[in-house]
Enzyme design. Structure first.
Site, PDB file in Angstrom:
ATOM      1  N   SER A   1       9.340  -3.075  29.378  1.00 51.49           N
ATOM      2  CA  SER A   1      10.238  -4.120  29.864  1.00 51.49           C
ATOM      3  C   SER A   1      11.429  -4.459  28.987  1.00 51.49           C
ATOM      4  O   SER A   1      12.280  -5.238  29.414  1.00 51.49           O
ATOM      5  CB  SER A   1       9.451  -5.402  30.128  1.00 51.49           C
ATOM      6  OG  SER A   1       8.784  -5.290  31.346  1.00 51.49           O
TER       7      SER A   1
ATOM      8  N   LYS B   1      14.363 -14.467  26.800  1.00 51.92           N
ATOM      9  CA  LYS B   1      13.665 -14.318  28.080  1.00 51.92           C
ATOM     10  C   LYS B   1      12.817 -15.558  28.334  1.00 51.92           C
ATOM     11  O   LYS B   1      12.278 -16.154  27.379  1.00 51.92           O
ATOM     12  CB  LYS B   1      12.789 -13.055  27.966  1.00 51.92           C
ATOM     13  CG  LYS B   1      12.032 -12.635  29.215  1.00 51.92           C
ATOM     14  CD  LYS B   1      11.269 -11.334  28.912  1.00 51.92           C
ATOM     15  CE  LYS B   1      10.472 -10.813  30.087  1.00 51.92           C
ATOM     16  NZ  LYS B   1       9.796  -9.522  29.781  1.00 51.92           N
TER      17      LYS B   1
ATOM     18  N   SER C   1      10.729  -5.830  33.153  1.00 58.49           N
ATOM     19  CA  SER C   1      10.814  -7.203  33.592  1.00 58.49           C
ATOM     20  C   SER C   1      11.893  -8.017  32.881  1.00 58.49           C
ATOM     21  O   SER C   1      12.249  -9.088  33.364  1.00 58.49           O
ATOM     22  CB  SER C   1       9.461  -7.896  33.396  1.00 58.49           C
ATOM     23  OG  SER C   1       9.121  -7.927  32.021  1.00 58.49           O
TER      24      SER C   1
HETATM   25  N1  GLN Z   1       6.833  -2.354  34.580  1.00 60.11           N
HETATM   26  C1  GLN Z   1       5.653  -2.603  33.814  1.00 60.11           C
HETATM   27  C2  GLN Z   1       4.743  -3.530  34.565  1.00 60.11           C
HETATM   28  O1  GLN Z   1       5.060  -3.854  35.652  1.00 60.11           O
HETATM   29  C3  GLN Z   1       6.002  -3.141  32.456  1.00 60.11           C
HETATM   30  C4  GLN Z   1       6.214  -4.594  32.409  1.00 60.11           C
HETATM   31  C5  GLN Z   1       6.450  -5.107  31.017  1.00 60.11           C
HETATM   32  O2  GLN Z   1       6.673  -4.348  30.088  1.00 60.11           O
HETATM   33  N2  GLN Z   1       6.346  -6.420  30.870  1.00 60.11           N
HETATM   34  O3  GLN Z   1       3.740  -3.942  34.104  1.00 60.11           O
END
Ligand code: GLN
Length: 486
Positions: free
Chosen positions: A177, A78, A153
């Site tokens: 994420s 990532k 994400s």
């Molecule tokens: N969807 C969650 C957020 O928007 C988790 C994001 C993540 O785990 N980086 O913060």
């Protein structure tokens, strides 16, 4: 071109060891697959073709080495992981031209184990989001339905694995994420215990939640990656020296000896019909195979969305203060006065969602509101941790859905950030508690969209999760062949 890109990591490692093919061939196959699928999928922000082919050639030359179990195997990471000399943007314009001069510990460990990084994958800006739609640079599409989001994400990571660009990907999970995009695209994902894996060199979002982990198409591959990256690190004091297990050789558990707790607050959510049907069926398949399921309760779970969005936003507002247009990253032109420089640089180069969270985080930390929000959320965090510990008494793991709805069409929630926050309800508990979890596919909805289940474990029981998943993946329906994308 050969179809070596279809192999799992374990299969590719075996093939390399048996000299059935070379890493140059394997890596070229992965890069060719990226070329063929990227115009539709858009999983990658940077493809490191030349560098990857050079590393593959070096891997072939060095030959087998037990200390390098991932020798010559292509993977993606990532774009929040610093990779020396390669762009590292975290999906943000403010880091558009940033080239780190150091490397994230996890990436360094992957490469020391011999892995070849073929691409850096797309993500929501600073990993804030659930659909990868907040990337400043491009749209990543769900490989199983190109009209839908891949989740987020780590949407690029999941899309790269499911479209067979690489057998495994490294992602991060602050609030879901890794697990949520894995579930929405139809692969596996492991969020390790907080502290199992070093955070050094990962672009920080919420430092008391962030954790890196693998996405892959089999639990064995998750174990291979975890065993390469886990362990203490002198560069991250939160990386734990808790003893490591042999994750790469997890033995499938005996399902007849497994007791799984079903948190009733999660199973009683308002599910999409197709998802509900798959989840029912999965529970039947598991009980049919001898798994004992019993209801458990996490009474404070209803606060988890509020707790997470207060604490993670607070941590984000502090972590992102470093992007000021002065030291590195984007700098606004025009007015040279210091405060305007800060304001203009941050306003011009940070997206709406990131700015929303910085403002929210700054507010909950401000004097007068700190006790009402930040301190209260920190207290409730402990109550949820206590619930979690209690729910696991008498169970080996908890079993929960990952998402109440399948991958959604682009833009479906564009005007409604709060609804998307609510959708995180099923993944947040583990991050709040710091415990490990593993998402695995449970088949497709009648509309052909993947549905995921997650196992939640005790702190540092990644081996247990991998063993249970190794047995469950034989019983649960596979997400099926990836769609033709080439
Ligand atoms: N969807 C969650 C957020 O928007 C988790 C994001 C993540 O785990 N980086 O913060």
């Amino acid at each position: 071109m050969s179809e070596l890109f279809r192999l799992t990591l374990a299969e590719a490692a075996a093939g390399l060891a048996a000299k059935k093919f070379t890493s140059v061939e394997l890596t070229a196959s992965s890069l060719a697959r990226i070329k063929a699928t990227e115009p539709r999928v858009g999983a990658c922000l940077a493809v490191l073709e030349e560098r990857a082919m050079g590393e593959a050639a070096a891997a072939d030359k060095s030959g087998p080495d037990p200390a390098r179990p991932l020798r010559g195997l292509p993977v993606t990471v990532k774009d929040v992981f610093c990779l020396k000399g390669a762009p590292t943007t975290a999906g943000s314009r403010i880091l558009e031209n940033y080239r780190p001069v150091f490397e994230a510990t996890v990436v360094a460990r992957l490469r020391e184990a011999g892995a070849v990084v073929v691409a850096k994958t797309n993500c929501d800006e600073f990993a804030m989001g659930s659909s990868t739609e907040f990337s400043a640079f491009k749209t990543t599409r769900n490989p199983r339905d190109l009209s839908r989001v891949p989740g987020g994400s780590s949407g690029g990571a999941a899309a790269s694995v499911v479209s067979l660009q690489a057998a495994a990907a490294l992602g991060t999970d602050t609030g879901g994420s890794i697990r949520q995009p894995a579930a929405l695209c139809g692969c596996l994902g492991l969020k390790p215990t907080y502290g199992r894996v070093s955070r050094y060199g990962i672009v920080a979002y919420g430092s008391s939640f962030d954790q890196a982990g693998p996405l892959a198409r089999s639990s064995a591959d998750l174990g291979l990656i975890l065993s390469a990256v886990a362990g203490p690190d002198g560069l991250d004091s939160t990386a734990s020296d808790h003893p490591l297990d042999d994750y790469a050789n997890a033995v499938p558990a005996d399902l007849k000896k497994l007791t799984l707790g079903l948190p009733e607050e999660l199973w009683s959510a308002d599910f999409d019909g197709g998802v509900a049907r798959r989840l029912d069926e999965a529970r039947k398949l598991l009980t049919g195979a001898g798994v004992r399921l019993r209801p458990v309760s996490l009474p404070n779970l209803r606060f988890s969305v509020a707790v997470y969005y207060i604490l993670a936003a607070a941590e984000a507002s502090t972590n992102l203060a470093r992007y000021d247009g002065v030291r590195y990253g984007y700098r606004a032109g025009g007015d040279p006065e210091l405060l305007s420089l800060y304001r203009n640089s941050r306003t011009q180069a940070m997206g709406e969602e990131v700015r929303r969270r910085i403002m929210l985080g700054t507010f909950v930390l401000s004097s007068g509101y700190y006790d009402a929000y930040f301190r209260k959320a920190a207290q409730v965090r402990r109550l949820i941790a206590e619930d979690y510990r209690r729910a696991l008494e008498g169970c080996d793991f908890l079993l929960a859905p990952v998402s109440s709805i399948p991958a959604w069409p682009f833009g479906a929630f564009a005007a409604d950030p709060l609804t998307v926050y609510q959708l995180d309800m099923m993944t947040l508990p583990l991050n709040i508690v710091g415990a490990p979890g593993l998402a695995l596919p449970a088949g497709l909805t009648p509309g052909g969209l993947p549905v995921g289940l997650q196992l939640m474990g005790r702190h540092f029981d990644e081996l247990g999760l991998l063993s249970a998943a190794g047995a469950m993946e034989r019983v649960l329906p596979s997400p099926g062949d990836p769609p033709a994308l080439g």
